[in-house]
Design an enzyme around this catalytic site. Structure first.
Site, PDB file in Angstrom:
ATOM      1  N   HIS A  91       0.862  -1.183   0.000  1.00 50.05           N
ATOM      2  CA  HIS A  91       0.000   0.000   0.000  1.00 50.05           C
ATOM      3  C   HIS A  91       0.890   1.221   0.000  1.00 50.05           C
ATOM      4  O   HIS A  91       1.928   1.246   0.652  1.00 50.05           O
ATOM      5  CB  HIS A  91      -0.924  -0.005   1.223  1.00 50.05           C
ATOM      6  CG  HIS A  91      -2.118   0.884   1.064  1.00 50.05           C
ATOM      7  ND1 HIS A  91      -3.279   0.460   0.454  1.00 50.05           N
ATOM      8  CD2 HIS A  91      -2.334   2.171   1.407  1.00 50.05           C
ATOM      9  CE1 HIS A  91      -4.160   1.443   0.452  1.00 50.05           C
ATOM     10  NE2 HIS A  91      -3.612   2.501   1.024  1.00 50.05           N
ATOM     11  N   ASP A 169     -13.464   3.597   7.789  1.00 48.68           N
ATOM     12  CA  ASP A 169     -12.438   4.276   6.989  1.00 48.68           C
ATOM     13  C   ASP A 169     -13.027   4.795   5.690  1.00 48.68           C
ATOM     14  O   ASP A 169     -12.695   5.889   5.249  1.00 48.68           O
ATOM     15  CB  ASP A 169     -11.255   3.348   6.687  1.00 48.68           C
ATOM     16  CG  ASP A 169     -10.262   4.048   5.760  1.00 48.68           C
ATOM     17  OD1 ASP A 169      -9.758   5.116   6.165  1.00 48.68           O
ATOM     18  OD2 ASP A 169     -10.023   3.585   4.641  1.00 48.68           O
ATOM     19  N   ARG A 176     -12.384  13.187   4.722  1.00 45.80           N
ATOM     20  CA  ARG A 176     -11.060  13.841   4.754  1.00 45.80           C
ATOM     21  C   ARG A 176     -10.740  14.464   3.405  1.00 45.80           C
ATOM     22  O   ARG A 176     -10.136  15.531   3.324  1.00 45.80           O
ATOM     23  CB  ARG A 176      -9.967  12.817   5.109  1.00 45.80           C
ATOM     24  CG  ARG A 176      -9.976  12.388   6.555  1.00 45.80           C
ATOM     25  CD  ARG A 176      -9.110  11.163   6.755  1.00 45.80           C
ATOM     26  NE  ARG A 176      -7.716  11.378   6.397  1.00 45.80           N
ATOM     27  CZ  ARG A 176      -6.925  10.437   5.863  1.00 45.80           C
ATOM     28  NH1 ARG A 176      -7.360   9.226   5.613  1.00 45.80           N
ATOM     29  NH2 ARG A 176      -5.681  10.710   5.582  1.00 45.80           N
ATOM     30  N   SER A 191      -5.929   4.868   8.562  1.00 45.55           N
ATOM     31  CA  SER A 191      -6.681   4.591   7.339  1.00 45.55           C
ATOM     32  C   SER A 191      -6.030   3.443   6.562  1.00 45.55           C
ATOM     33  O   SER A 191      -6.690   2.466   6.181  1.00 45.55           O
ATOM     34  CB  SER A 191      -6.709   5.869   6.486  1.00 45.55           C
ATOM     35  OG  SER A 191      -7.092   5.592   5.169  1.00 45.55           O
ATOM     36  N   LYS A 195      -7.546  -0.897   6.689  1.00 47.43           N
ATOM     37  CA  LYS A 195      -7.920  -1.663   5.481  1.00 47.43           C
ATOM     38  C   LYS A 195      -7.025  -2.885   5.320  1.00 47.43           C
ATOM     39  O   LYS A 195      -7.467  -3.958   4.950  1.00 47.43           O
ATOM     40  CB  LYS A 195      -7.732  -0.792   4.230  1.00 47.43           C
ATOM     41  CG  LYS A 195      -8.829   0.212   3.990  1.00 47.43           C
ATOM     42  CD  LYS A 195      -8.696   0.858   2.625  1.00 47.43           C
ATOM     43  CE  LYS A 195      -7.543   1.819   2.517  1.00 47.43           C
ATOM     44  NZ  LYS A 195      -7.773   3.164   2.984  1.00 47.43           N
TER      45      LYS A 195
HETATM   46  N1  URA Z   1      -3.955   5.716   1.570  1.00 43.99           N
HETATM   47  C1  URA Z   1      -4.977   5.446   2.427  1.00 43.99           C
HETATM   48  O1  URA Z   1      -5.592   4.390   2.343  1.00 43.99           O
HETATM   49  N2  URA Z   1      -5.302   6.347   3.352  1.00 43.99           N
HETATM   50  C2  URA Z   1      -4.639   7.509   3.494  1.00 43.99           C
HETATM   51  O2  URA Z   1      -4.973   8.276   4.366  1.00 43.99           O
HETATM   52  C3  URA Z   1      -3.572   7.796   2.610  1.00 43.99           C
HETATM   53  C4  URA Z   1      -3.245   6.873   1.660  1.00 43.99           C
END
Ligand code: URA
Length: 432
Positions: A91, A169, A176, A191, A195
């Site tokens: 990620h 989220d 956000r 966040s 996930k």
């Molecule tokens: N990727 C995410 O899933 N959340 C964030 O806040 C920034 C990047």
């Protein structure tokens, strides 16, 4: 006796610099997920967190509460050739021109790992993998758990919208995006990790961005973010690593939605920009190592076409046709060189904001992005420039957006006498 909370008190506590108790965090995440805390109240709390920050224990609890807000996938029963799947994901903390997932997932599939990827949409000035992939005609990321399991077994990957994973989220992320509260270490860490913990991967590599195009502007803050996420992942039982990578300049020569898919196809065909290839291969090597796979060369899968084959399989399984023409904005504008010389810096934030203004991102929640909106960079830092030649081509379906996008680029690049000093793309590596 249950403790009673209300949103104004929770907001006030954080606004005034206090720490939120575990019970207050559990309550506010649960109440927001179920509609008992309003968007405007959560927006105020997010701004208070943005301004006041959170301690490590608060971040850990906020993350756990977001994981607990929805389902948690478990693929530990899945087998291929009688063996458990080598589940691994990556990620990114958000970048400009960061199309890496699109070629990386098929590379890692071709090397024998399995990638359960809960991907995100664009956030602020950064693009989102889902918005990019949905520019492929027919492609869908709305997969059932049964389909994710089937794809992991049959193909070795699924790229899906988080759906019922960490629904808190999903709502907070969208809020956000439109309330200028993205650039917050606790909110980014929780966040990303909520996930990733919920999606059922066993190993995780975090591409933590450093530089003007990253959400956190100093290297020290990005390092702290990487450490926080690695610790959260490790505590949740994931083999977790982070690379710190440069995001002062956009990655590659294409920024937007379909244009980034097009550039990813070049990488999968064995070409593409050197920085995109370097980062793809470095992240793949890290993922394979984290998944316990050795003796394979991820770069070879780009040369021998096996990663391209996996990409086509993956897109087809998710309803897309990778051979169809990708959309392109109906209108174009060019930005030309004010003088001759050498391309100097190209500021990732300026380019990200320009592309967002062209319609590749959102300014209200749930807005449709333009698949054909984007920008091409004709000269990368260090390349020779002739006065008057095109440096950038901008694409959109709504030409009234050009003025704002061009204004973002103004001052966002330089043409110099000499090449700028080269920056390393991979700045550092962190493990638990
Ligand atoms: N990727 C995410 O899933 N959340 C964030 O806040 C920034 C990047």
């Amino acid at each position: 006796m249950p403790q009673l909370f209300d949103a104004p008190t929770v907001i006030r506590t954080k606004r005034d610099g206090g720490a939120l108790s575990d019970a207050a965090i559990d309550w506010v995440i649960d109440a927001y997920t179920h509609g008992r805390v309003a968007d405007e109240q959560m927006a105020a709390l997010l701004m208070a967190i943005f301004l006041r920050g959170m301690s490590d224990p608060e971040i850990a609890r906020w993350t756990a509460a977001m994981v607990a807000s929805g389902d948690r996938l478990d693929f530990s029963d899945l087998r291929r050739d009688g063996k458990p799947l080598a589940l691994v994901d990556k990620h990114s903390t958000g970048g400009v021109g960061d199309k890496i997932t699109i070629a990386l997932v098929p590379v890692v599939m071709a090397c024998g790992a399995a990638v359960p990827q809960a991907a995100g949409r664009g956030l602020g000035h950064t693009g989102g993998t889902l918005d990019k992939l949905e520019s492929i005609p027919g492609f869908t990321a709305e997969l059932s758990t049964a389909q994710i399991r089937q794809q992991l077994c049959d193909l070795g990957a699924a790229i899906f919208a988080a759906g019922d994973l960490a629904p808190a989220d999903r709502r907070i992320y969208a809020l956000r995006d439109v309330t200028a509260t993205t650039e917050s270490l606790p909110l980014i860490a929780s966040s990303v990790m909520s996930k990733k913990i919920a999606e059922g991967t066993r190993a995780l590599v975090l591409d933590t961005k450093v530089g003007s195009g990253a959400f956190l502007k100093t290297e020290a803050e990005s390092r702290r973010l990487a450490r926080t996420m690695v610790d959260l992942g490790t505590a949740a039982g994931l083999v977790t690593r982070a690379l710190l990578t440069d995001m002062s300049t956009p990655l590659g020569r294409a920024v937007g939605n379909a244009v980034e898919v097009e550039e990813s196809l070049e990488v999968l065909a064995g070409g593409g920009p050197a920085d995109v290839v370097e980062l793809t291969v470095a992240l793949a090597a890290e993922m394979l190592d984290a998944a316990g796979i050795d003796g394979v060369d991820p770069a070879e899968t780009l040369r021998d076409g096996s990663a391209m084959d996996r990409f086509r399989d993956l897109v087809a399984a998710q309803g897309g046709d990778a051979t169809r023409k990708l959309p392109v904005g109906a209108h174009t504008e060019t930005v030309t060189a004010p003088r001759g010389g050498t391309m100097g810096s190209i500021d990732a934030l300026a380019v990200g904001l320009a592309v967002w203004r062209l319609g590749a991102g959102r300014s209200v929640p749930g807005e449709q992005v333009q698949p054909g909106a984007g920008l091409r960079i004709h000269r990368r830092p260090g390349e020779p420039v002739t006065a008057g030649e095109a440096l950038f081509t901008l694409y959109t379906d709504t030409p009234e957006r050009f003025a704002g996008a061009v204004a973002e680029l103004d001052g966002g690049f330089t043409v110099a006498d000499e090449a700028p000093p080269a920056r390393p793309l991979i700045v550092d590596r962190m493990a638990s």
